[in-house]
Enzyme design. Structure first.
Site, PDB file in Angstrom:
ATOM      1  N   ASP A 217       5.987 -39.237  37.625  1.00 42.60           N
ATOM      2  CA  ASP A 217       4.825 -40.116  37.638  1.00 42.60           C
ATOM      3  C   ASP A 217       3.947 -39.705  36.450  1.00 42.60           C
ATOM      4  OD1 ASP A 217       2.242 -41.207  38.058  1.00 42.60           O
ATOM      5  OD2 ASP A 217       2.673 -41.475  40.192  1.00 42.60           O
ATOM      6  N   LYS A 243      -5.253 -46.725  32.835  1.00 36.67           N
ATOM      7  CA  LYS A 243      -6.009 -45.472  32.726  1.00 36.67           C
ATOM      8  C   LYS A 243      -6.199 -45.157  31.244  1.00 36.67           C
ATOM      9  CE  LYS A 243      -4.756 -44.176  37.368  1.00 36.67           C
ATOM     10  NZ  LYS A 243      -3.812 -43.558  38.286  1.00 36.67           N
ATOM     11  N   ARG A 389     -14.742 -35.436  39.499  1.00 37.64           N
ATOM     12  CA  ARG A 389     -13.706 -35.495  38.472  1.00 37.64           C
ATOM     13  C   ARG A 389     -14.286 -36.024  37.180  1.00 37.64           C
ATOM     14  NH1 ARG A 389      -8.157 -38.645  39.559  1.00 37.64           N
ATOM     15  NH2 ARG A 389      -9.669 -40.324  39.359  1.00 37.64           N
TER      16      ARG A 389
END
Ligand SMILES: *Cc1c(COP(=O)(O)O)cnc(C)c1O
Length: 416
Positions: A217, A243, A389
């Site tokens: 992944d 992303k 994060r």
């Protein structure tokens, strides 16, 4: 630390950030992105990258000229080939993949399902003793859910790896669970929570030594860290484009299938777009040769538009330059946390070589801190337990942005 020395520390950090921005060879790229001119601090490019300005114009032009002008002719002229042409480009600039092994299509979840099930069925058919799918307990939910679903559906078994929350899967953790019972292993190259970057070449070799297949992944890798899919001998890989590849919300995912597997594996979602002769409209499915068989239905051409701008940019800049800035950004963030956020713990690898493009900071109040920061246009994201994060998209993030965001975390923690 006294308030005065903290203030001095932040002032020094701002000066340092300004020097780092001046010396950054990629500094001019930031202005290519929508919103770079505002004071908003964006720490979530690892969940949804900013759009390129060029894409705003390209989307309008596509509607007017390509869709509106060419209409159904567009399929013959350009769109039928788009999953392969953009896939090859993505493979070359972000995956270290030779042409003919990467496609764009479906979502990460659907492509992972297709490849994992194809790999499991193949391994099991070749050797009925191979019934286990290996995955780590802290992998992204969709990855774990798919593994559990396929095991249940195909009469297989899940073999879990327990990896530390602030680290990830290593050879020491993987080796003991592999054996003659292993069919396929699914791992994230960069862990979504800790940012831990696995040694993909070494782990792939371990899996091959056990006679099994590996599915990587690459959601948090593609466009952020160099991947050498061919050189590291990957079997299969899947990843997102929304992303670090700035494809936009819900842009289609990519799949890599090493040439040696393409005509061997049978993926379970048999659709007309993956058939040998797409327009034969024949009575039965026969899979196409090569990568086409991994398609199912009509690909999302509108969903791929942003990649037409982003992949050439990545090609021009080079993934090694992106990685160099990424390491500098995350190292700076870790240093600021260590020196100026004394109540916070760094839950990411400190060794840059074992870290991807984001850093997780933990504190019991981080959920509340994240909510406050969002109100102030400072945008990290929150992951349980207590993790803030900080995703640092190298092309669109400045060092000054890192300082302002980290200072805002400090201020929010003080006022809670
Ligand atoms: C973001 C992410 C996904 C998302 O899958 P979708 O099908 O696009 O929702 C899957 N796996 C990992 C590791 C991710 O980080």
């Amino acid at each position: 630390m006294s308030p005065e020395s903290l203030d001095r520390g932040w002032a020094q950090a701002r000066a340092e950030a300004s020097a780092l921005d001046d010396a950054d060879p990629l500094r001019d790229r930031r202005a290519l992105f929508v919103g770079a001119e505002t004071s908003l601090v964006y720490f979530d490019g690892n969940s949804l990258g900013r759009p390129l300005r060029a894409t705003a114009d390209a989307v309008g032009a596509f509607v007017r000229d390509e869709w509106g002008g060419r209409l159904i002719r567009g399929w013959d002229e350009r769109w039928m080939d788009a999953p392969f042409a953009l896939g090859d480009l993505l493979g070359r600039v972000a995956l270290g993949a030779a042409p003919g092994q990467t496609i764009i299509g479906d979502s990460t979840t659907v492509l992972l399902y297709k490849l994992l099930r194809a790999a499991f069925d193949h391994a099991r058919a070749a050797d009925p003793a191979r019934v286990e799918i290996v995955v780590d307990r802290d992998n992204f939910p969709t990855d774990r859910f798919l593994v559990e679903g396929i095991a249940a559906e195909r009469g297989g078994r899940v073999r879990w790896i327990e990896a530390p929350l602030d680290g990830g899967v290593t050879a020491e953790l993987l080796a003991p669970v592999l054996g003659p019972q292993t069919a396929v292993v699914l791992l994230s190259h960069v862990a979504y929570r800790s940012g831990h970057m696995a040694d993909a070449a070494a782990l792939t070799a371990l899996v091959h030594d056990a006679g099994a297949l590996i599915v990587w992944d690459l959601c948090h890798s593609a466009g952020s860290v160099p991947v050498r899919a061919d050189a590291w001998d990957f079997d299969l890989a899947v990843g997102c484009t929304y992303k670090y590849l700035n494809g936009g919300p819900g842009s289609p995912a990519f799949a890599y299938v090493a040439t040696r597997w393409q005509d061997v594996l049978a993926q379970p979602i048999q659709g007309w777009m993956g058939a040998a002769d797409v327009f034969a409209m024949g009575p039965a499915y026969a899979p196409a040769a090569g990568m086409r068989r991994f398609l199912s239905g009509t690909p999302s051409i509108t969903g791929m538009l942003a990649l037409r701008d982003m992949l050439p940019l990545l090609d021009e800049v080079g993934i090694d330059a992106v990685r160099a800035k990424s390491v500098a950004l995350t190292s700076f963030a870790v240093r600021l946390a260590d020196t100026l956020l004394p109540s916070v713990a760094v839950a990411s690898p400190r060794d840059a070589a074992a870290r991807g493009g984001h850093v997780t900071l933990t504190h019991p109040a981080m959920r509340e801190v994240t909510a406050r920061l969002w109100e102030r246009d400072v945008i990290p994201d929150y992951r349980d337990p207590g993790g803030l994060r900080i995703g640092l998209s190298p092309l669109s993030t400045s060092f000054a942005e890192v300082v302002e965001g980290m200072a805002a975390v400090g201020a929010a923690l003080e006022t809670l």
